[in-house]
Design an enzyme around this catalytic site. Sequence first.
Site, PDB file in Angstrom:
ATOM      1  N   GLU A   1      10.005  -2.404  -2.421  1.00 33.92           N
ATOM      2  CA  GLU A   1       9.240  -1.170  -2.638  1.00 33.92           C
ATOM      3  C   GLU A   1       9.745  -0.429  -3.871  1.00 33.92           C
ATOM      4  O   GLU A   1      10.946  -0.285  -4.081  1.00 33.92           O
ATOM      5  CB  GLU A   1       9.380  -0.269  -1.406  1.00 33.92           C
TER       6      GLU A   1
ATOM      7  N   LYS B   1      -0.140   2.036  -0.090  1.00 31.46           N
ATOM      8  CA  LYS B   1       0.400   2.527   1.179  1.00 31.46           C
ATOM      9  C   LYS B   1      -0.541   3.550   1.801  1.00 31.46           C
ATOM     10  O   LYS B   1      -0.967   4.505   1.157  1.00 31.46           O
ATOM     11  CB  LYS B   1       1.785   3.139   0.948  1.00 31.46           C
TER      12      LYS B   1
ATOM     13  N   CYS C   1       7.469  -0.006   3.747  1.00 31.58           N
ATOM     14  CA  CYS C   1       8.537   0.782   4.359  1.00 31.58           C
ATOM     15  C   CYS C   1       8.159   1.295   5.747  1.00 31.58           C
ATOM     16  O   CYS C   1       8.007   0.533   6.690  1.00 31.58           O
ATOM     17  CB  CYS C   1       8.939   1.926   3.427  1.00 31.58           C
TER      18      CYS C   1
END
Length: 492
Positions: A258, A317, A367
């Site tokens: 990430e 995301k 994440c």
Amino acid sequence: MRGPLAATLAGGASVFAFAPFEAFPLAVASLAVLAFLAARESRARSGFALGFAWGLGAFLAGVSWLYVALNRYGGMPMPLAAFAILLFCAYLALFPAAVGALFVRLGRGGVWLRALCFAGLWIGAELLRGWLFTGFPWLALGYSQTPPSPLAGYFSVLGVYGVGGLVALIAALFALTPWRSRRAAAATLVAVAALSVLGYGLGRVAWTAPAGKPVNVALIQTNIEQSLKWRPELLSEWLESNARLVRAHPADLVVLPETTLPLLADRLPDGYLEELAAPVAARGGDLVFGVFLRDARGAIYNAALSLGASPSQAYAKQHLVPFGEYSPPLFGWFYDLVSIPMSDQTRGAPDQPPLHLGGQRVAVNICYEDLFGRELIHGLPEATLMLNLSNLAWYGDSFAQPQHLQIARVRAMETGRPMLRSTNTGMTALVQPDGRVAGVLPEFQEGVLKVAVQGREGLTPYARWGDVAAVLLALAAVLAGAVRREGRRRAG
């Protein structure tokens, strides 16, 4: 005060049920203390106090690593950071507090009815904690039951909240059973044994089947110190470090973590991305890496971008972290106290399709997103692999890394898919569909994990129905207690 103190200590002890300790029976023992204490109360406010004390102990012990992000890397003064964590843990403690209060009000009848009521309330509270204000399901009790726990087999059917409910049921049975009665004791022991045997059997079921050919994957752990990552004078060093690692480790699929490139893609040096992907593309492979993307409107996304033999694809995301990645309404003042780069991000579009990479269909999550199992199953049944890109350097050398890997193990079991993880500082790993960690890199070291991974197709019951089974169990258990209580009230 003895009751709340015992509840606080029991809650704090629950952290040892989770990774890195993984003493899974402690989850039952810890919650049994709360059920035992609450069962002896007659006032809802006393049950609330006990549940709050248990929750405060559990969350202060389990997620206090958030302090590192606020103080060491966010720059918040120590007293304010400590107070912010205390407030956050107190908020989280309200959910077990509600369980304690409602259990005192509704937990009537025999041992089994009371135990079912406790379990149903626990499922409901954890579901609510995982949804309210975008949700924070970290340390949901079911996560403690990864293999070798006999309850691990239920993940593919009930998901993490249903497994947490089973932990609560067993805990309440142990707490409420009159052990001097041989019949009652035998009934409880037989029931717990039956649940364990069934869970073991479910864990042997192959809900999904192999799809396509195995893919050779290189999962890169860059190990860039968070306090140095955003320093402009070091940018060229980080860009070269990423390129060096990619060049040295060719594979069908090469993955960087990430935000491994700590700036917007449109601000990268000319030709850098082509140079980064060239050695992978030359061998017919694909590269996936974390980077910030900006659209034509100026919106910024925390994204995964692919380059290589396959057409370029991206994933943005969707489930952002409040305060870290966006500011909730009325909390703009928070950013006057901390310094968090790229904290004004935009959510990605819902239901983004899997990326076609290395001959497989890869569902990417970034994440914190892998905490939300009901969101990850939206990529099924199309996806054959799951891939998580993370950067937990924000939390230093803490429980965050092993706890996050344990969460990934649960997602793999829920979906019947391998979970690949590429992280900045740990834990970079391959998790198989049965929850087994097939390979993992040491934390806080630069390295590359090379694995061959087999895609899977098909649906587990959880992937098909999500949390429906857990919700129905919770409603049935709580309603049974409420109906019996109402019936007794009318009879009286």
